[in-house]
Design a protein around this motif. Structure first.
Motif, PDB file in Angstrom:
ATOM      1  N   ALA A 154       0.744  -1.291   0.027  1.00  0.00           N
ATOM      2  CA  ALA A 154       0.098   0.015  -0.092  1.00  0.00           C
ATOM      3  C   ALA A 154       0.684   1.213   0.062  1.00  0.00           C
ATOM      4  CB  ALA A 154      -0.952   0.028   1.207  1.00  0.00           C
ATOM      5  N   VAL A 155       1.981   1.331   0.775  1.00  0.00           N
ATOM      6  CA  VAL A 155       2.955   2.360   0.829  1.00  0.00           C
ATOM      7  C   VAL A 155       3.407   2.507  -0.556  1.00  0.00           C
ATOM      8  CG1 VAL A 155       5.181   3.371   1.779  1.00  0.00           C
ATOM      9  CG2 VAL A 155       3.367   2.023   3.151  1.00  0.00           C
ATOM     10  N   ARG A 156       3.898   1.495  -1.147  1.00  0.00           N
ATOM     11  CA  ARG A 156       4.504   1.738  -2.343  1.00  0.00           C
ATOM     12  C   ARG A 156       3.550   2.001  -3.486  1.00  0.00           C
ATOM     13  NH1 ARG A 156       5.624  -3.353  -2.828  1.00  0.00           N
ATOM     14  NH2 ARG A 156       8.001  -3.218  -2.078  1.00  0.00           N
ATOM     15  N   ARG A 157       2.438   1.798  -3.419  1.00  0.00           N
ATOM     16  CA  ARG A 157       1.275   2.263  -4.535  1.00  0.00           C
ATOM     17  C   ARG A 157       0.904   3.631  -4.372  1.00  0.00           C
ATOM     18  NH1 ARG A 157      -1.810  -1.580  -3.429  1.00  0.00           N
ATOM     19  NH2 ARG A 157      -2.945  -0.505  -1.850  1.00  0.00           N
ATOM     20  N   ASP A 158       0.849   3.898  -2.984  1.00  0.00           N
ATOM     21  CA  ASP A 158       0.549   5.444  -2.709  1.00  0.00           C
ATOM     22  C   ASP A 158       1.775   6.134  -3.312  1.00  0.00           C
ATOM     23  OD1 ASP A 158      -1.952   4.622  -1.664  1.00  0.00           O
ATOM     24  OD2 ASP A 158      -1.253   4.770   0.518  1.00  0.00           O
ATOM     25  N   PHE A 159       3.008   5.741  -2.975  1.00  0.00           N
ATOM     26  CA  PHE A 159       4.232   6.538  -3.370  1.00  0.00           C
ATOM     27  C   PHE A 159       4.196   6.621  -4.899  1.00  0.00           C
ATOM     28  CE2 PHE A 159       8.696   6.605  -4.471  1.00  0.00           C
ATOM     29  CZ  PHE A 159       9.208   7.807  -3.734  1.00  0.00           C
ATOM     30  N   SER A 164       3.759  10.181  -9.502  1.00  0.00           N
ATOM     31  CA  SER A 164       3.075  10.345 -10.865  1.00  0.00           C
ATOM     32  C   SER A 164       2.268  11.639 -10.916  1.00  0.00           C
ATOM     33  CB  SER A 164       2.263   9.201 -11.262  1.00  0.00           C
ATOM     34  OG  SER A 164       2.889   7.898 -11.266  1.00  0.00           O
ATOM     35  N   HIS A 165       1.471  11.898  -9.869  1.00  0.00           N
ATOM     36  CA  HIS A 165       0.848  13.222  -9.639  1.00  0.00           C
ATOM     37  C   HIS A 165       1.602  14.634  -9.639  1.00  0.00           C
ATOM     38  CE1 HIS A 165      -2.208  16.059  -8.637  1.00  0.00           C
ATOM     39  NE2 HIS A 165      -1.640  16.552  -7.926  1.00  0.00           N
ATOM     40  N   GLU A 166       2.922  14.241  -8.973  1.00  0.00           N
ATOM     41  CA  GLU A 166       3.899  15.351  -8.815  1.00  0.00           C
ATOM     42  C   GLU A 166       4.630  15.651 -10.001  1.00  0.00           C
ATOM     43  OE1 GLU A 166       3.735  17.321  -6.073  1.00  0.00           O
ATOM     44  OE2 GLU A 166       2.358  16.246  -4.948  1.00  0.00           O
ATOM     45  N   LEU A 167       4.830  14.650 -10.630  1.00  0.00           N
ATOM     46  CA  LEU A 167       5.776  14.887 -11.877  1.00  0.00           C
ATOM     47  C   LEU A 167       4.741  15.604 -12.950  1.00  0.00           C
ATOM     48  CD1 LEU A 167       7.954  11.897 -11.788  1.00  0.00           C
ATOM     49  CD2 LEU A 167       8.579  14.010 -11.466  1.00  0.00           C
ATOM     50  N   LYS A 168       3.728  14.969 -13.000  1.00  0.00           N
ATOM     51  CA  LYS A 168       2.521  15.365 -14.053  1.00  0.00           C
ATOM     52  C   LYS A 168       2.371  16.974 -14.091  1.00  0.00           C
ATOM     53  CE  LYS A 168      -1.572  14.228 -13.767  1.00  0.00           C
ATOM     54  NZ  LYS A 168      -2.669  13.548 -13.651  1.00  0.00           N
ATOM     55  N   THR A 169       2.494  17.553 -12.797  1.00  0.00           N
ATOM     56  CA  THR A 169       1.963  18.904 -12.926  1.00  0.00           C
ATOM     57  C   THR A 169       3.216  19.797 -13.517  1.00  0.00           C
ATOM     58  OG1 THR A 169       0.863  18.704 -10.893  1.00  0.00           O
ATOM     59  CG2 THR A 169       1.611  20.767 -11.334  1.00  0.00           C
TER      60      THR A 169
END
Length: 438
Positions: A154-159, A164-169
Protein backbone atom coordinates in the motif's frame (compact mmCIF):
# COMPACT_ATOMS: atom_id res chain seq x y z
CA UNK A 1 0.83 -64.83 70.71
CA UNK A 2 -1.85 -62.20 70.37
CA UNK A 3 0.83 -59.52 70.18
CA UNK A 4 2.57 -61.28 67.30
CA UNK A 5 -0.70 -61.64 65.42
CA UNK A 6 -1.45 -57.96 65.83
CA UNK A 7 2.00 -57.00 64.55
CA UNK A 8 1.60 -59.29 61.55
CA UNK A 9 -1.82 -57.84 60.77
CA UNK A 10 -0.49 -54.27 61.01
CA UNK A 11 2.40 -55.13 58.71
CA UNK A 12 0.03 -56.67 56.18
CA UNK A 13 -2.18 -53.60 56.20
CA UNK A 14 0.85 -51.30 55.79
CA UNK A 15 2.10 -53.36 52.87
CA UNK A 16 -1.30 -53.28 51.23
CA UNK A 17 -1.50 -49.50 51.60
CA UNK A 18 1.98 -49.09 50.17
CA UNK A 19 1.06 -51.21 47.17
CA UNK A 20 -2.11 -49.22 46.55
CA UNK A 21 -0.20 -45.93 46.76
CA UNK A 22 2.45 -47.22 44.37
CA UNK A 23 -0.19 -48.30 41.84
CA UNK A 24 -1.94 -44.92 42.07
CA UNK A 25 1.34 -43.05 41.67
CA UNK A 26 2.22 -45.13 38.60
CA UNK A 27 -1.18 -44.48 37.01
CA UNK A 28 -0.92 -40.75 37.76
CA UNK A 29 2.55 -40.62 36.22
CA UNK A 30 1.30 -42.29 33.05
CA UNK A 31 -1.61 -39.87 32.85
CA UNK A 32 0.74 -36.88 33.18
CA UNK A 33 2.98 -38.19 30.44
CA UNK A 34 0.01 -38.61 28.11
CA UNK A 35 -1.47 -35.20 28.91
CA UNK A 36 -1.43 -32.95 25.76
CA UNK A 37 0.97 -30.02 25.70
CA UNK A 38 0.44 -26.62 24.05
CA UNK A 39 2.31 -27.63 20.93
CA UNK A 40 0.85 -31.15 20.77
CA UNK A 41 -2.61 -31.85 22.08
CA UNK A 42 -2.29 -35.58 21.35
CA UNK A 43 0.64 -37.94 21.35
CA UNK A 44 3.08 -37.49 18.53
CA UNK A 45 2.52 -41.07 17.47
CA UNK A 46 -0.60 -40.10 15.50
CA UNK A 47 1.47 -37.95 13.11
CA UNK A 48 3.15 -39.57 10.10
CA UNK A 49 6.93 -40.00 10.56
CA UNK A 50 8.91 -36.81 9.91
CA UNK A 51 5.91 -34.48 9.83
CA UNK A 52 6.65 -33.07 13.28
CA UNK A 53 10.18 -32.16 12.22
CA UNK A 54 8.99 -30.50 9.00
CA UNK A 55 6.36 -28.44 10.79
CA UNK A 56 8.90 -27.19 13.32
CA UNK A 57 11.02 -25.50 10.62
CA UNK A 58 8.20 -23.93 8.63
CA UNK A 59 7.86 -20.13 8.81
CA UNK A 60 4.11 -20.39 8.37
CA UNK A 61 1.72 -21.08 11.23
CA UNK A 62 0.85 -24.79 11.13
CA UNK A 63 -2.17 -26.66 12.54
CA UNK A 64 -2.94 -30.39 12.15
CA UNK A 65 -6.55 -31.51 12.66
CA UNK A 66 -7.91 -35.04 13.13
CA UNK A 67 -11.27 -36.53 12.09
CA UNK A 68 -13.08 -34.85 14.99
CA UNK A 69 -11.63 -31.41 14.17
CA UNK A 70 -9.45 -31.56 17.28
CA UNK A 71 -5.99 -30.04 17.09
CA UNK A 72 -3.35 -32.76 16.97
CA UNK A 73 -0.40 -30.41 16.48
CA UNK A 74 -0.08 -26.63 16.40
CA UNK A 75 2.94 -24.37 16.17
CA UNK A 76 3.56 -21.54 18.60
CA UNK A 77 2.91 -19.03 15.80
CA UNK A 78 -0.60 -20.48 15.39
CA UNK A 79 -1.31 -19.78 19.06
CA UNK A 80 0.16 -16.28 18.72
CA UNK A 81 -2.20 -15.50 15.83
CA UNK A 82 -5.15 -16.78 17.86
CA UNK A 83 -5.91 -19.65 15.45
CA UNK A 84 -6.13 -22.28 18.21
CA UNK A 85 -8.11 -21.91 21.42
CA UNK A 86 -9.06 -24.65 23.84
CA UNK A 87 -7.70 -27.38 21.60
CA UNK A 88 -9.93 -26.33 18.69
CA UNK A 89 -9.47 -24.29 15.53
CA UNK A 90 -11.01 -20.91 16.39
CA UNK A 91 -11.50 -19.54 12.86
CA UNK A 92 -14.76 -20.77 11.36
CA UNK A 93 -13.94 -20.20 7.65
CA UNK A 94 -10.74 -22.22 8.06
CA UNK A 95 -12.61 -24.96 9.91
CA UNK A 96 -15.20 -25.26 7.13
CA UNK A 97 -12.41 -25.35 4.55
CA UNK A 98 -10.65 -28.14 6.49
CA UNK A 99 -13.84 -30.21 6.61
CA UNK A 100 -14.36 -29.83 2.86
CA UNK A 101 -10.76 -30.90 2.21
CA UNK A 102 -11.15 -33.93 4.50
CA UNK A 103 -14.27 -34.93 2.57
CA UNK A 104 -12.97 -34.67 -1.02
CA UNK A 105 -9.17 -34.48 -0.60
CA UNK A 106 -8.88 -31.26 -2.60
CA UNK A 107 -6.30 -28.61 -1.67
CA UNK A 108 -7.88 -25.23 -0.92
CA UNK A 109 -6.53 -21.73 -0.37
CA UNK A 110 -8.18 -18.50 0.76
CA UNK A 111 -7.18 -15.03 2.02
CA UNK A 112 -8.94 -13.72 5.13
CA UNK A 113 -8.92 -10.67 7.40
CA UNK A 114 -8.86 -11.72 11.04
CA UNK A 115 -9.49 -9.45 14.05
CA UNK A 116 -6.30 -8.66 15.89
CA UNK A 117 -6.35 -9.86 19.47
CA UNK A 118 -5.52 -7.46 22.30
CA UNK A 119 -6.23 -4.22 20.41
CA UNK A 120 -9.32 -2.10 20.51
CA UNK A 121 -8.48 -0.12 17.36
CA UNK A 122 -10.30 -2.44 14.98
CA UNK A 123 -7.11 -3.44 13.18
CA UNK A 124 -7.19 -6.67 11.18
CA UNK A 125 -4.63 -9.32 10.33
CA UNK A 126 -4.41 -10.23 6.66
CA UNK A 127 -3.63 -13.95 6.32
CA UNK A 128 -3.43 -16.53 3.58
CA UNK A 129 -4.70 -20.00 4.60
CA UNK A 130 -3.93 -23.21 2.67
CA UNK A 131 -5.46 -26.58 3.58
CA UNK A 132 -4.24 -29.97 2.32
CA UNK A 133 -4.88 -33.60 3.33
CA UNK A 134 -2.21 -35.23 5.48
CA UNK A 135 -2.50 -38.96 5.17
CA UNK A 136 -5.89 -40.61 5.29
CA UNK A 137 -7.24 -39.11 8.50
CA UNK A 138 -5.47 -35.79 9.15
CA UNK A 139 -5.69 -32.34 7.59
CA UNK A 140 -2.84 -29.80 7.50
CA UNK A 141 -3.55 -26.05 7.70
CA UNK A 142 -0.78 -23.58 6.84
CA UNK A 143 -1.41 -19.87 7.55
CA UNK A 144 0.83 -17.04 6.31
CA UNK A 145 0.63 -13.54 7.84
CA UNK A 146 0.35 -11.04 4.98
CA UNK A 147 -0.26 -7.92 7.10
CA UNK A 148 3.20 -6.40 6.72
CA UNK A 149 3.42 -7.30 3.03
CA UNK A 150 0.08 -5.60 2.36
CA UNK A 151 1.15 -2.51 4.28
CA UNK A 152 4.37 -2.24 2.29
CA UNK A 153 2.48 -2.73 -0.95
CA UNK A 154 0.00 0.00 0.00
CA UNK A 155 2.85 2.38 0.82
CA UNK A 156 4.55 1.59 -2.48
CA UNK A 157 1.30 2.05 -4.40
CA UNK A 158 0.58 5.40 -2.75
CA UNK A 159 4.15 6.52 -3.34
CA UNK A 160 3.97 5.70 -7.06
CA UNK A 161 0.63 7.49 -7.36
CA UNK A 162 1.95 10.57 -5.56
CA UNK A 163 5.14 10.67 -7.61
CA UNK A 164 3.17 10.36 -10.84
CA UNK A 165 0.89 13.22 -9.79
CA UNK A 166 3.75 15.45 -8.67
CA UNK A 167 5.72 14.86 -11.85
CA UNK A 168 2.70 15.35 -14.08
CA UNK A 169 2.09 18.91 -12.85
CA UNK A 170 5.41 20.53 -13.88
CA UNK A 171 5.74 18.38 -17.00
CA UNK A 172 2.27 19.39 -18.15
CA UNK A 173 3.04 23.04 -17.40
CA UNK A 174 6.25 22.86 -19.45
CA UNK A 175 4.36 21.35 -22.36
CA UNK A 176 1.73 24.10 -22.34
CA UNK A 177 4.32 26.85 -21.93
CA UNK A 178 6.38 25.53 -24.82
CA UNK A 179 3.29 25.67 -27.04
CA UNK A 180 2.63 29.22 -25.83
CA UNK A 181 6.20 30.21 -26.73
CA UNK A 182 5.79 28.81 -30.22
CA UNK A 183 2.49 30.66 -30.72
CA UNK A 184 3.99 33.92 -29.43
CA UNK A 185 7.17 33.78 -31.48
CA UNK A 186 6.43 37.23 -32.93
CA UNK A 187 5.96 38.79 -29.46
CA UNK A 188 9.32 39.09 -27.69
CA UNK A 189 7.71 40.27 -24.45
CA UNK A 190 5.40 37.24 -24.29
CA UNK A 191 8.26 34.90 -25.13
CA UNK A 192 10.30 36.34 -22.27
CA UNK A 193 7.35 35.97 -19.87
CA UNK A 194 6.65 32.38 -20.89
CA UNK A 195 10.35 31.49 -20.77
CA UNK A 196 10.50 32.74 -17.18
CA UNK A 197 7.55 30.53 -16.28
CA UNK A 198 9.23 27.59 -17.98
CA UNK A 199 12.35 28.17 -15.92
CA UNK A 200 10.28 28.13 -12.69
CA UNK A 201 8.58 24.85 -13.64
CA UNK A 202 11.90 23.31 -14.69
CA UNK A 203 13.41 24.28 -11.34
CA UNK A 204 10.46 22.73 -9.51
CA UNK A 205 10.84 19.52 -11.51
CA UNK A 206 14.59 19.43 -10.82
CA UNK A 207 14.01 19.91 -7.08
CA UNK A 208 11.42 17.15 -7.00
CA UNK A 209 13.67 14.67 -8.78
CA UNK A 210 16.61 15.57 -6.53
CA UNK A 211 14.55 15.13 -3.36
CA UNK A 212 13.30 11.78 -4.62
CA UNK A 213 16.92 10.72 -5.12
CA UNK A 214 17.85 12.04 -1.65
CA UNK A 215 14.95 10.19 -0.02
CA UNK A 216 15.88 6.96 -1.79
CA UNK A 217 19.48 7.28 -0.62
CA UNK A 218 18.47 8.00 2.95
CA UNK A 219 16.18 4.97 3.05
CA UNK A 220 18.62 2.54 1.42
CA UNK A 221 22.06 3.68 2.59
CA UNK A 222 23.66 2.93 5.92
CA UNK A 223 24.99 6.24 7.31
CA UNK A 224 27.61 4.39 9.37
CA UNK A 225 29.39 3.22 6.22
CA UNK A 226 30.55 6.77 5.44
CA UNK A 227 30.40 8.43 8.84
CA UNK A 228 32.65 10.93 10.54
CA UNK A 229 32.52 13.48 13.38
CA UNK A 230 30.62 16.43 11.92
CA UNK A 231 30.85 19.87 13.51
CA UNK A 232 27.50 21.39 14.33
CA UNK A 233 28.56 24.96 13.53
CA UNK A 234 29.57 23.86 10.02
CA UNK A 235 26.18 22.22 9.50
CA UNK A 236 24.43 25.39 10.65
CA UNK A 237 26.57 27.61 8.41
CA UNK A 238 25.86 25.39 5.40
CA UNK A 239 22.11 25.42 6.10
CA UNK A 240 22.11 29.21 6.37
CA UNK A 241 24.06 29.62 3.13
CA UNK A 242 21.49 27.44 1.38
CA UNK A 243 18.61 29.77 2.37
CA UNK A 244 20.47 33.07 2.42
CA UNK A 245 19.07 34.38 -0.88
CA UNK A 246 15.45 33.52 -0.01
CA UNK A 247 15.85 35.08 3.44
CA UNK A 248 17.35 38.31 2.09
CA UNK A 249 14.56 38.61 -0.48
CA UNK A 250 11.97 38.51 2.32
CA UNK A 251 14.16 40.57 4.69
CA UNK A 252 14.24 37.70 7.19
CA UNK A 253 16.98 37.80 9.83
CA UNK A 254 18.66 34.47 10.54
CA UNK A 255 20.03 34.41 14.09
CA UNK A 256 22.43 31.76 15.34
CA UNK A 257 22.67 31.34 19.09
CA UNK A 258 23.87 28.99 21.80
CA UNK A 259 26.50 26.43 20.90
CA UNK A 260 25.57 26.61 17.21
CA UNK A 261 27.42 29.92 16.83
CA UNK A 262 31.21 30.02 16.50
CA UNK A 263 32.54 31.92 19.46
CA UNK A 264 35.75 32.92 21.11
CA UNK A 265 37.53 30.85 23.70
CA UNK A 266 36.29 27.53 22.41
CA UNK A 267 32.69 28.19 23.32
CA UNK A 268 31.33 27.80 19.84
CA UNK A 269 29.72 25.05 17.84
CA UNK A 270 33.03 23.31 17.10
CA UNK A 271 32.69 21.85 20.59
CA UNK A 272 29.61 19.97 19.43
CA UNK A 273 30.05 17.17 16.95
CA UNK A 274 27.68 14.55 15.61
CA UNK A 275 28.84 11.17 14.38
CA UNK A 276 27.21 10.45 11.04
CA UNK A 277 27.00 11.07 7.32
CA UNK A 278 27.83 14.72 6.63
CA UNK A 279 25.74 14.94 3.46
CA UNK A 280 22.63 13.50 5.06
CA UNK A 281 22.94 15.65 8.19
CA UNK A 282 23.45 18.80 6.10
CA UNK A 283 20.42 17.96 3.96
CA UNK A 284 18.22 17.40 7.02
CA UNK A 285 19.16 20.64 8.76
CA UNK A 286 19.04 22.53 5.46
CA UNK A 287 15.47 21.35 4.88
CA UNK A 288 14.40 22.60 8.32
CA UNK A 289 15.95 26.05 7.80
CA UNK A 290 14.58 26.29 4.26
CA UNK A 291 11.05 25.48 5.48
CA UNK A 292 11.37 28.05 8.27
CA UNK A 293 12.27 30.75 5.74
CA UNK A 294 9.65 29.73 3.17
CA UNK A 295 6.78 29.71 5.66
CA UNK A 296 7.73 32.89 7.54
CA UNK A 297 6.31 36.33 6.74
CA UNK A 298 8.61 39.10 5.56
CA UNK A 299 10.71 41.01 8.10
CA UNK A 300 10.61 38.27 10.75
CA UNK A 301 13.33 36.20 12.39
CA UNK A 302 14.48 32.59 12.06
CA UNK A 303 16.60 31.24 14.89
CA UNK A 304 18.97 28.25 14.91
CA UNK A 305 20.41 27.11 18.22
CA UNK A 306 22.25 24.04 19.47
CA UNK A 307 23.08 22.65 22.87
CA UNK A 308 24.25 19.48 24.59
CA UNK A 309 21.62 17.60 26.59
CA UNK A 310 21.68 14.39 28.60
CA UNK A 311 20.36 11.30 26.86
CA UNK A 312 17.23 9.70 28.33
CA UNK A 313 18.25 7.57 31.30
CA UNK A 314 21.54 9.39 31.84
CA UNK A 315 20.21 11.08 34.96
CA UNK A 316 19.43 7.68 36.44
CA UNK A 317 22.94 6.33 36.02
CA UNK A 318 23.03 5.93 32.24
CA UNK A 319 25.59 7.47 29.93
CA UNK A 320 25.67 9.39 26.69
CA UNK A 321 24.74 12.83 25.53
CA UNK A 322 22.67 14.22 22.69
CA UNK A 323 23.09 17.28 20.50
CA UNK A 324 19.84 19.22 20.25
CA UNK A 325 19.48 21.54 17.25
CA UNK A 326 16.36 23.73 17.23
CA UNK A 327 15.08 25.76 14.27
CA UNK A 328 12.50 28.36 15.30
CA UNK A 329 10.44 30.61 13.07
CA UNK A 330 7.73 33.24 13.51
CA UNK A 331 5.62 31.90 10.67
CA UNK A 332 2.05 30.77 10.15
CA UNK A 333 2.27 27.73 12.42
CA UNK A 334 0.88 24.23 11.90
CA UNK A 335 -2.67 23.20 12.85
CA UNK A 336 -2.81 20.56 15.57
CA UNK A 337 -4.61 18.06 13.32
CA UNK A 338 -1.72 18.13 10.83
CA UNK A 339 1.24 17.85 13.20
CA UNK A 340 1.23 14.06 13.28
CA UNK A 341 1.25 13.81 9.48
CA UNK A 342 3.70 16.50 8.39
CA UNK A 343 6.55 13.95 8.27
CA UNK A 344 4.71 11.77 5.75
CA UNK A 345 5.91 11.79 2.17
CA UNK A 346 4.12 14.32 -0.06
CA UNK A 347 1.90 15.52 2.78
CA UNK A 348 1.30 19.27 2.72
CA UNK A 349 -0.61 21.33 5.25
CA UNK A 350 -1.50 23.89 2.56
CA UNK A 351 -0.92 22.46 -0.94
CA UNK A 352 -1.52 25.83 -2.64
CA UNK A 353 1.08 27.57 -0.46
CA UNK A 354 3.54 24.72 -0.93
CA UNK A 355 3.35 25.05 -4.70
CA UNK A 356 3.85 28.81 -4.38
CA UNK A 357 7.02 28.26 -2.31
CA UNK A 358 8.26 25.42 -4.51
CA UNK A 359 7.78 22.77 -1.83
CA UNK A 360 7.61 19.11 -2.85
CA UNK A 361 6.30 17.61 0.39
CA UNK A 362 9.40 15.42 0.79
CA UNK A 363 11.66 17.66 2.89
CA UNK A 364 10.36 16.67 6.33
CA UNK A 365 10.20 13.00 5.31
CA UNK A 366 13.92 13.19 4.54
CA UNK A 367 14.56 14.84 7.92
CA UNK A 368 12.68 12.08 9.73
CA UNK A 369 14.58 9.28 7.96
CA UNK A 370 17.96 10.94 8.54
CA UNK A 371 17.25 11.39 12.25
CA UNK A 372 16.08 7.78 12.63
CA UNK A 373 19.04 6.31 10.71
CA UNK A 374 21.44 8.25 12.97
CA UNK A 375 19.79 7.01 16.15
CA UNK A 376 17.95 10.26 16.87
CA UNK A 377 14.57 11.87 16.40
CA UNK A 378 12.86 15.03 15.17
CA UNK A 379 9.99 16.70 17.02
CA UNK A 380 7.82 19.72 16.36
CA UNK A 381 6.17 22.37 18.51
CA UNK A 382 3.84 24.80 16.80
CA UNK A 383 1.16 27.36 17.51
CA UNK A 384 -0.97 28.79 14.74
CA UNK A 385 -0.18 32.42 14.07
CA UNK A 386 2.93 32.41 16.27
CA UNK A 387 5.36 30.01 14.66
CA UNK A 388 6.98 26.61 14.92
CA UNK A 389 10.06 24.99 16.40
CA UNK A 390 11.55 21.85 14.87
CA UNK A 391 14.08 20.08 17.08
CA UNK A 392 16.65 17.53 15.94
CA UNK A 393 18.14 15.33 18.68
CA UNK A 394 21.14 13.27 17.60
CA UNK A 395 23.83 11.35 19.54
CA UNK A 396 26.98 13.37 20.16
CA UNK A 397 30.27 12.05 18.82
CA UNK A 398 32.49 10.69 21.60
CA UNK A 399 35.47 12.59 20.19
CA UNK A 400 33.79 15.87 20.98
CA UNK A 401 33.34 14.98 24.63
CA UNK A 402 37.01 13.97 24.87
CA UNK A 403 38.00 17.28 23.28
CA UNK A 404 35.91 19.17 25.80
CA UNK A 405 37.77 17.50 28.66
CA UNK A 406 41.14 18.37 27.06
CA UNK A 407 40.11 22.01 26.68
CA UNK A 408 39.03 22.23 30.29
CA UNK A 409 42.51 21.01 31.25
CA UNK A 410 44.76 22.88 28.80
CA UNK A 411 42.64 25.92 28.05
CA UNK A 412 41.27 27.22 24.73
CA UNK A 413 43.36 27.05 21.60
CA UNK A 414 40.92 28.56 19.15
CA UNK A 415 42.02 31.58 17.16
CA UNK A 416 40.21 34.85 17.51
CA UNK A 417 37.15 35.02 15.24
CA UNK A 418 36.28 37.92 12.99
CA UNK A 419 33.11 39.64 14.16
CA UNK A 420 32.23 40.79 10.64
CA UNK A 421 29.89 37.93 9.76
CA UNK A 422 26.96 37.85 7.33
CA UNK A 423 24.54 36.73 10.04
CA UNK A 424 24.00 37.23 13.74
CA UNK A 425 26.32 34.83 15.63
CA UNK A 426 26.22 36.27 19.11
CA UNK A 427 26.11 33.15 21.33
CA UNK A 428 24.47 35.18 24.09
CA UNK A 429 21.76 36.60 21.87
CA UNK A 430 18.32 35.44 22.79
CA UNK A 431 16.48 33.80 19.93
CA UNK A 432 12.80 34.69 20.03
CA UNK A 433 10.68 31.59 20.39
CA UNK A 434 6.93 31.51 19.92
CA UNK A 435 4.97 31.64 23.13
CA UNK A 436 2.46 28.95 23.90
CA UNK A 437 -1.10 30.14 23.69
CA UNK A 438 -3.07 29.79 26.95
Amino acid sequence: MDVNAAVAAAAAIAGLCTGVIAVLAFRWSEREQKRPTRSSLHTDAVLPPGVDTVLSVLRSSAVVLDESDSVVKASSAAYALGLVRGGKLAVEPMLHMARDTRRDGEIRQVELDLPRRGTGRGEALAVSARVAPLGSRLVLLLVEDLTEARRIEAVRRDFVANVSHELKTPVGALSLLSEAVMDASDDPEAVTRFAGRMQIEATRLTNLVQELIDLSRVQNDDPLEDSEPVRVDELVAEAIDRSRHAASTKQITMAVGGAAAPGEGGTGGDDLRIWGNRGQLAAALGNLVENAVNYSPARTRVGISARRVAAPGAAGGGSGTLVEIAVTDQGIGIPEKDRERIFERFYRVDPARSRATGGTGLGLAIVKHVAASHGGEVTVWSSEGQGSTFTLRLPEAAAARDRDRDRSTHGPDRAEQDDDRPYDTDPTSEIPAPEVLP
